[in-house]
Write an enzyme that holds these catalytic residues in place. Sequence first.
Site, short mmCIF file in Angstrom:
data_model
loop_
_atom_site.label_atom_id
_atom_site.label_comp_id
_atom_site.label_asym_id
_atom_site.label_seq_id
_atom_site.Cartn_x
_atom_site.Cartn_y
_atom_site.Cartn_z
N ASP A 1 -12.21 36.31 63.88
CA ASP A 1 -10.81 36.09 63.51
C ASP A 1 -10.05 35.40 64.65
OD1 ASP A 1 -8.65 36.27 61.74
OD2 ASP A 1 -9.14 38.32 61.17
N ASP B 1 -5.11 34.35 54.41
CA ASP B 1 -5.72 35.42 53.61
C ASP B 1 -5.31 35.33 52.13
OD1 ASP B 1 -6.72 36.31 55.97
OD2 ASP B 1 -5.89 38.34 55.82
#
Length: 397
Positions: A162, A217
């Site tokens: 990430d 996301d």
Amino acid sequence: MKTLSVMFVILCLMVMGVSARDVQDQQLRRNLLANGLGKTPPMGWNSWNHFSCNINEKMIRETADALVSTGLSKLGYTYVNIDDCWAEIHRDAKGNLIPKKSTFPSGIKALADYVHSKGLKLGIYSDAGYFTCSKTMPGSLGHEEQDAKTFASWGIDYLKYDNCNNDGSKPTVRYPVMTRALMKAGRPIFFSLCEWGDLHPALWGAKLGNSWRTTNDISDNWDSMLSRADMNEIYAEFARPGGWNDPDMLEVGNGGMTKNEYIVHFSLWAISKAPLLLGCDVRNVTKDTMEIITNKEVIAVNQDSLGVQAKKVRMEGDLEIWAGRLSGYRVAVVLLNRGPWRNSITAEWDDIGIPPKSLVEARDVWEHKTLKTKFVGNLTATVDQHSCKMYVLKPVS
Ligand SMILES: *[C@@H]1O[C@H](CO)[C@@H](O)[C@H](O)[C@H]1NC(C)=O
Ligand SMILES: *[C@@H]1O[C@H](CO)[C@@H](O)[C@H](O)[C@H]1NC(C)=O
């Protein structure tokens, strides 16, 4: 000494002979990792979409059990991927990551052993920053080699990496450090770059990893899902075996969309050659969800050896045609109705890359039916609102 070196040369020649095609594949891919992984898009499960930080070793084990008992693993869903929140906030005295004692008391190695014993693979999560997105555990920035070695020693097969809480430097600076660390770690680990599409990772991701997120996301609703598919489509040319565009994980089964909308979600991910990472609780799946995620014909489109990501080839208002080549001179097509009313959609051979006068057989991969009519020049179907039709078309003589 002499005998030894002759034997060495012979051995090298044997190895070269056997793996000539692999070498060629790797040259084509020009992937620094050259880990041979991701020849088709990865399939499996990830904890985030359903559980976010509410994870522990028991539910990860139960998920592995469920992937096997439901038959999902046989269909290719083999990665069991732990997302954020699996580690203690502090590293140990030597700087190693420590699995969170309250939720992963047996440690990650034991979990990997268990998952491997089921014929599955274990994925883990870290971050190219000082902390992960949850801020409940460290990221790997500055600890790349140490963490890659730790992951390899535990038997990790997949790393989602990430982009939160970083030092402000570009992802193109921070991500290659982990790529090189993984190369040295001594275990092939699928490397999933998750920098949210910020710096157009499709342009550089294939040199560094096996997949790259092209979007922020996903949320479990129709608009979010479609917008991820749209953003991801822009980069279709960059997907190929070994490196895939990633519009984020699946929401199928999480309850925020209708069955038809989830069918659209699964169809678009499949035809876009996106990773098929389930994001629901696979221990407790409804019949409808099961019907969608176990559709072998749709999975086969995703896993086709050619690895060509579909493009939107025509748009008329809310009506769209997505098409992409498959092996064996076949073409996969999605007729998508994004609008609020039922409508008719026509796919013309010109648009989807089939020679104009070809006679074509159409397989409806959701109805599991080969249509009786053969088609010349175009195919028309009526498509309900917020729904799609999906076909595999094959020219016949
Ligand atoms: C199983 O799923 C249903 C809805 O799909 C939900 O109502 C139920 O609470 C779930 N059970 C568990 C144990 O999570
Ligand atoms: C579809 O193809 C048929 C037969 O070739 C042709 O008659 C018809 O005009 C075409 N329709 C469209 C909408 O292109």
